[in-house]
Design a protein around this motif. Structure first.
Motif, PDB file in Angstrom:
ATOM      1  N   PRO A 215       0.717  -1.067   0.069  1.00  0.00           N
ATOM      2  CA  PRO A 215      -0.479  -0.312   0.004  1.00  0.00           C
ATOM      3  C   PRO A 215       1.107   1.356  -0.025  1.00  0.00           C
ATOM      4  CG  PRO A 215      -0.240  -1.920   1.877  1.00  0.00           C
ATOM      5  CD  PRO A 215       0.366  -1.987   1.734  1.00  0.00           C
ATOM      6  N   GLY A 216       0.395   2.496  -0.573  1.00  0.00           N
ATOM      7  CA  GLY A 216       1.256   3.586  -0.307  1.00  0.00           C
ATOM      8  C   GLY A 216       0.605   4.367   0.823  1.00  0.00           C
ATOM      9  N   ILE A 217       2.390   4.366   1.175  1.00  0.00           N
ATOM     10  CA  ILE A 217       2.353   6.099   2.232  1.00  0.00           C
ATOM     11  C   ILE A 217       2.364   6.964   2.505  1.00  0.00           C
ATOM     12  CG2 ILE A 217       3.243   5.678   4.584  1.00  0.00           C
ATOM     13  CD1 ILE A 217       4.313   3.319   4.715  1.00  0.00           C
ATOM     14  N   LEU A 218       1.068   7.605   1.943  1.00  0.00           N
ATOM     15  CA  LEU A 218       1.370   9.314   2.370  1.00  0.00           C
ATOM     16  C   LEU A 218       1.661   9.821   3.183  1.00  0.00           C
ATOM     17  CD1 LEU A 218      -1.212  10.323  -0.794  1.00  0.00           C
ATOM     18  CD2 LEU A 218       1.070  10.295  -0.734  1.00  0.00           C
ATOM     19  N   TRP A 219       2.380  10.760   3.857  1.00  0.00           N
ATOM     20  CA  TRP A 219       2.228  11.703   4.892  1.00  0.00           C
ATOM     21  C   TRP A 219       0.916  12.471   5.103  1.00  0.00           C
ATOM     22  CZ3 TRP A 219       6.368   8.453   3.852  1.00  0.00           C
ATOM     23  CH2 TRP A 219       6.411   7.059   5.559  1.00  0.00           C
ATOM     24  N   PRO A 220       0.570  12.851   6.032  1.00  0.00           N
ATOM     25  CA  PRO A 220      -0.320  13.419   5.596  1.00  0.00           C
ATOM     26  C   PRO A 220       0.263  15.574   6.157  1.00  0.00           C
ATOM     27  CG  PRO A 220      -0.005  12.932   8.439  1.00  0.00           C
ATOM     28  CD  PRO A 220       0.952  12.190   7.302  1.00  0.00           C
ATOM     29  N   LYS A 221      -0.025  16.121   5.020  1.00  0.00           N
ATOM     30  CA  LYS A 221       0.833  17.310   5.290  1.00  0.00           C
ATOM     31  C   LYS A 221      -0.014  18.545   5.639  1.00  0.00           C
ATOM     32  CE  LYS A 221       3.469  19.394   1.210  1.00  0.00           C
ATOM     33  NZ  LYS A 221       3.239  20.780   1.105  1.00  0.00           N
ATOM     34  N   PHE A 222       0.505  19.074   6.118  1.00  0.00           N
ATOM     35  CA  PHE A 222      -0.268  19.906   7.052  1.00  0.00           C
ATOM     36  C   PHE A 222       0.743  21.510   7.747  1.00  0.00           C
ATOM     37  CE2 PHE A 222       0.767  17.217  10.262  1.00  0.00           C
ATOM     38  CZ  PHE A 222       0.827  18.073  11.448  1.00  0.00           C
ATOM     39  N   GLU A 223       0.012  22.884   7.864  1.00  0.00           N
ATOM     40  CA  GLU A 223       0.313  23.719   8.782  1.00  0.00           C
ATOM     41  C   GLU A 223      -0.150  23.878   9.949  1.00  0.00           C
ATOM     42  OE1 GLU A 223       0.706  26.037   5.088  1.00  0.00           O
ATOM     43  OE2 GLU A 223       2.655  24.684   3.735  1.00  0.00           O
ATOM     44  N   ASP A 224      -1.804  24.221   9.765  1.00  0.00           N
ATOM     45  CA  ASP A 224      -2.981  24.327  10.850  1.00  0.00           C
ATOM     46  C   ASP A 224      -2.084  23.261  12.345  1.00  0.00           C
ATOM     47  OD1 ASP A 224      -4.830  24.569  11.931  1.00  0.00           O
ATOM     48  OD2 ASP A 224      -5.950  24.429  10.068  1.00  0.00           O
ATOM     49  N   PRO A 225      -2.095  23.697  13.295  1.00  0.00           N
ATOM     50  CA  PRO A 225      -1.771  23.275  14.343  1.00  0.00           C
ATOM     51  C   PRO A 225      -2.702  22.442  14.771  1.00  0.00           C
ATOM     52  CG  PRO A 225      -1.356  25.538  14.865  1.00  0.00           C
ATOM     53  CD  PRO A 225      -2.300  25.365  13.125  1.00  0.00           C
ATOM     54  N   LEU A 226      -3.999  22.747  13.942  1.00  0.00           N
ATOM     55  CA  LEU A 226      -5.167  21.945  14.995  1.00  0.00           C
ATOM     56  C   LEU A 226      -5.019  20.600  14.210  1.00  0.00           C
ATOM     57  CD1 LEU A 226      -8.285  22.041  15.872  1.00  0.00           C
ATOM     58  CD2 LEU A 226      -9.077  22.834  14.570  1.00  0.00           C
ATOM     59  N   ILE A 227      -5.560  20.867  12.937  1.00  0.00           N
ATOM     60  CA  ILE A 227      -4.735  19.454  11.855  1.00  0.00           C
ATOM     61  C   ILE A 227      -4.207  17.984  12.167  1.00  0.00           C
ATOM     62  CG2 ILE A 227      -4.175  18.343  10.031  1.00  0.00           C
ATOM     63  CD1 ILE A 227      -5.601  21.000   8.217  1.00  0.00           C
ATOM     64  N   GLY A 228      -2.790  19.242  13.117  1.00  0.00           N
ATOM     65  CA  GLY A 228      -1.599  18.825  13.821  1.00  0.00           C
ATOM     66  C   GLY A 228      -2.021  17.336  15.018  1.00  0.00           C
ATOM     67  N   LYS A 229      -3.132  18.472  15.931  1.00  0.00           N
ATOM     68  CA  LYS A 229      -3.724  17.720  16.863  1.00  0.00           C
ATOM     69  C   LYS A 229      -5.037  16.838  16.718  1.00  0.00           C
ATOM     70  CE  LYS A 229      -3.952  22.174  19.014  1.00  0.00           C
ATOM     71  NZ  LYS A 229      -4.180  23.206  19.437  1.00  0.00           N
ATOM     72  N   LYS A 230      -5.732  16.691  15.746  1.00  0.00           N
ATOM     73  CA  LYS A 230      -6.793  16.156  15.278  1.00  0.00           C
ATOM     74  C   LYS A 230      -6.171  14.638  15.203  1.00  0.00           C
ATOM     75  CE  LYS A 230     -10.052  19.130  13.627  1.00  0.00           C
ATOM     76  NZ  LYS A 230     -10.703  19.311  11.931  1.00  0.00           N
ATOM     77  N   LEU A 231      -4.888  14.817  14.054  1.00  0.00           N
ATOM     78  CA  LEU A 231      -4.024  13.763  13.582  1.00  0.00           C
ATOM     79  C   LEU A 231      -2.933  12.917  15.019  1.00  0.00           C
ATOM     80  CD1 LEU A 231      -2.134  14.903  10.059  1.00  0.00           C
ATOM     81  CD2 LEU A 231      -4.129  13.123  10.646  1.00  0.00           C
ATOM     82  N   ALA A 232      -2.626  13.683  15.438  1.00  0.00           N
ATOM     83  CA  ALA A 232      -2.520  12.956  16.955  1.00  0.00           C
ATOM     84  C   ALA A 232      -2.944  12.505  17.330  1.00  0.00           C
ATOM     85  CB  ALA A 232      -1.470  14.162  18.067  1.00  0.00           C
ATOM     86  N   LEU A 233      -4.622  13.336  18.145  1.00  0.00           N
ATOM     87  CA  LEU A 233      -5.555  12.449  19.042  1.00  0.00           C
ATOM     88  C   LEU A 233      -6.118  10.566  18.273  1.00  0.00           C
ATOM     89  CD1 LEU A 233      -7.469  12.846  21.520  1.00  0.00           C
ATOM     90  CD2 LEU A 233      -8.614  13.044  20.500  1.00  0.00           C
ATOM     91  N   THR A 234      -5.911  10.506  16.764  1.00  0.00           N
ATOM     92  CA  THR A 234      -6.626   9.955  16.840  1.00  0.00           C
ATOM     93  C   THR A 234      -5.188   8.828  16.115  1.00  0.00           C
ATOM     94  OG1 THR A 234      -6.334  10.931  14.708  1.00  0.00           O
ATOM     95  CG2 THR A 234      -8.320  10.272  15.779  1.00  0.00           C
ATOM     96  N   GLY A 235      -4.127   8.792  16.511  1.00  0.00           N
ATOM     97  CA  GLY A 235      -2.991   8.034  16.322  1.00  0.00           C
ATOM     98  C   GLY A 235      -2.311   8.022  15.024  1.00  0.00           C
ATOM     99  N   ALA A 236      -2.739   9.199  14.149  1.00  0.00           N
ATOM    100  CA  ALA A 236      -1.353   9.151  12.716  1.00  0.00           C
ATOM    101  C   ALA A 236      -0.457  10.107  12.946  1.00  0.00           C
ATOM    102  CB  ALA A 236      -2.282  10.516  11.792  1.00  0.00           C
ATOM    103  N   ILE A 237       0.157  10.314  13.320  1.00  0.00           N
ATOM    104  CA  ILE A 237       1.110  10.784  14.198  1.00  0.00           C
ATOM    105  C   ILE A 237       2.347   9.928  15.276  1.00  0.00           C
ATOM    106  CG2 ILE A 237       1.432  12.950  12.219  1.00  0.00           C
ATOM    107  CD1 ILE A 237       0.510  14.259  14.667  1.00  0.00           C
ATOM    108  N   LYS A 238       3.404   9.899  15.181  1.00  0.00           N
ATOM    109  CA  LYS A 238       4.480   8.864  16.547  1.00  0.00           C
ATOM    110  C   LYS A 238       4.151  10.566  17.235  1.00  0.00           C
ATOM    111  CE  LYS A 238       7.536   7.286  14.721  1.00  0.00           C
ATOM    112  NZ  LYS A 238       9.052   7.254  13.926  1.00  0.00           N
TER     113      LYS A 238
END
Ligand SMILES: Nc1nc2c(ncn2[C@@H]2O[C@H](COP(=O)(O)OP(=O)(O)OP(=O)(O)O)[C@@H](O)[C@H]2O)c(=O)[nH]1
Ligand SMILES: [Mg+2]
Length: 272
Positions: free
Chosen positions: A163-186
């Motif tokens: 499967p192709g892995i595409l890293w999330p690409k974001f500048e908005d810190p809110l998106i960062g928090k959402k990704l962190a909360l659901t376990g998408a970023i380390k």
């Protein structure tokens, strides 16, 4: 990352259709905006994974939103559903192509499929489920380079094994928090307290009763600030003033759905 993107681009050329996996709890924040540029005219379907953890009504709204904007979409629980729905959707999206092939005398040609998505969205789980074997983990082991394999899935599909892995690409810190909360970023890449305060704010707004019951909170605490709320929850958990540990526990509980099903992304308004 640039290398991974190149690989995804190369692999997309080999398939008939792309399944773009997004997390049903944050369908837009878990997309990679570079994808549309890579896809160009390749048919694709958005698969909202982990629907069992998301708010069911919101998932319906998201599917309608995508379909209304001309993007076929479907929600699944890859751990439970039969996933026949995915095959049906693929056949529906490619129906014209299949009809043309029939006219040309090509009677049965397996449809080549590739899954892509950001880390932890459920690519390997879906792939394994579709082919009904535990094969996808094999690719994670370092060592011998093996030729790329195609995995048969049912009578009609064949899947690319990586499967192709595409890293999330974001500048908005809110998106960062959402990704962190659901376990998408380390877990080492974000401040736990920021994420946990965001989570508390969200649950206070959308599902206060579940929060109240789970941590035996009284009404007054529910009316105070999220910082005070975290202090009380830390004590209720028996961690005294170790907010860090309490935050870690809270994040895990959110990921497992212990605070109820939730969807963090809102449908964009004025999309016309
Ligand atoms: N509840 C729920 N959990 C799921 C679902 N799909 C996958 N998971 C879980 O999500 C976690 C990540 O799944 P993987 O299939 O390893 O995700 P991936 O996209 O292959 O992740 P990477 O290989 O790290 O990019 C695992 O713990 C799965 O059990 C789903 O539909 N519902
Ligand atoms: Mg994987």
């Amino acid at each position: 990352m640039a290398k991974a993107l190149r690989q995804v681009k190369e692999n997309i050329k080999k398939v008939d259709i792309v399944l773009e996996l997004v997390d049903a709890r944050l369908p837009e924040s878990s997309r990679n905006p570079q994808l549309s540029e890579i896809l160009q005219n390749k048919p694709s379907i958005i698969i909202l994974t982990k629907k069992d953890l998301a708010n069911a009504a919101k998932t319906k709204e998201w599917i309608n939103y995508y379909e209304e904007n001309g993007v076929p979409a479907l929600a699944v629980n890859s751990l439970k559903d039969s996933l026949k729905s995915i095959e049906r959707k693929i056949l529906q999206v490619l129906s014209e192509k299949i009809a043309t092939q029939k006219e040309r005398g090509i009677v049965h040609k397996r449809i080549r499929v590739m899954c892509i998505g950001i880390p932890n969205v459920g690519k390997s789980t879906l792939l394994n489920h579709l082919v009904k074997k535990n094969v996808a983990q094999v690719g994670n082991k370092p060592g011998v380079t093996k030729a790329q394999q195609w995995l048969k899935a049912g009578k009609n599909l064949v899947l690319l094994d990586t499967p192709g892995i595409l890293w999330p690409k974001f500048e908005d810190p809110l998106i960062g928090k959402k990704l962190a909360l659901t376990g998408a970023i380390k877990d080492t890449l974000f401040a736990k307290d920021d994420v946990v305060l965001y989570a508390l704010e969200h649950f206070l707004k959308t599902n206060p009763n579940q929060l109240k019951e789970r941590y035996h909170l009284d009404e007054n605490v529910m009316k105070g600030s999220t910082v005070d709320l975290l202090l009380v929850i830390t004590q209720k958990m028996g961690f005294r003033d170790d907010y860090d540990r309490a935050s870690e526990r809270l994040i895990l509980e959110c990921r497992k759905g212990r605070l109820g099903n939730y969807t963090l992304d809102e449908i964009p308004q004025n999309n016309n």
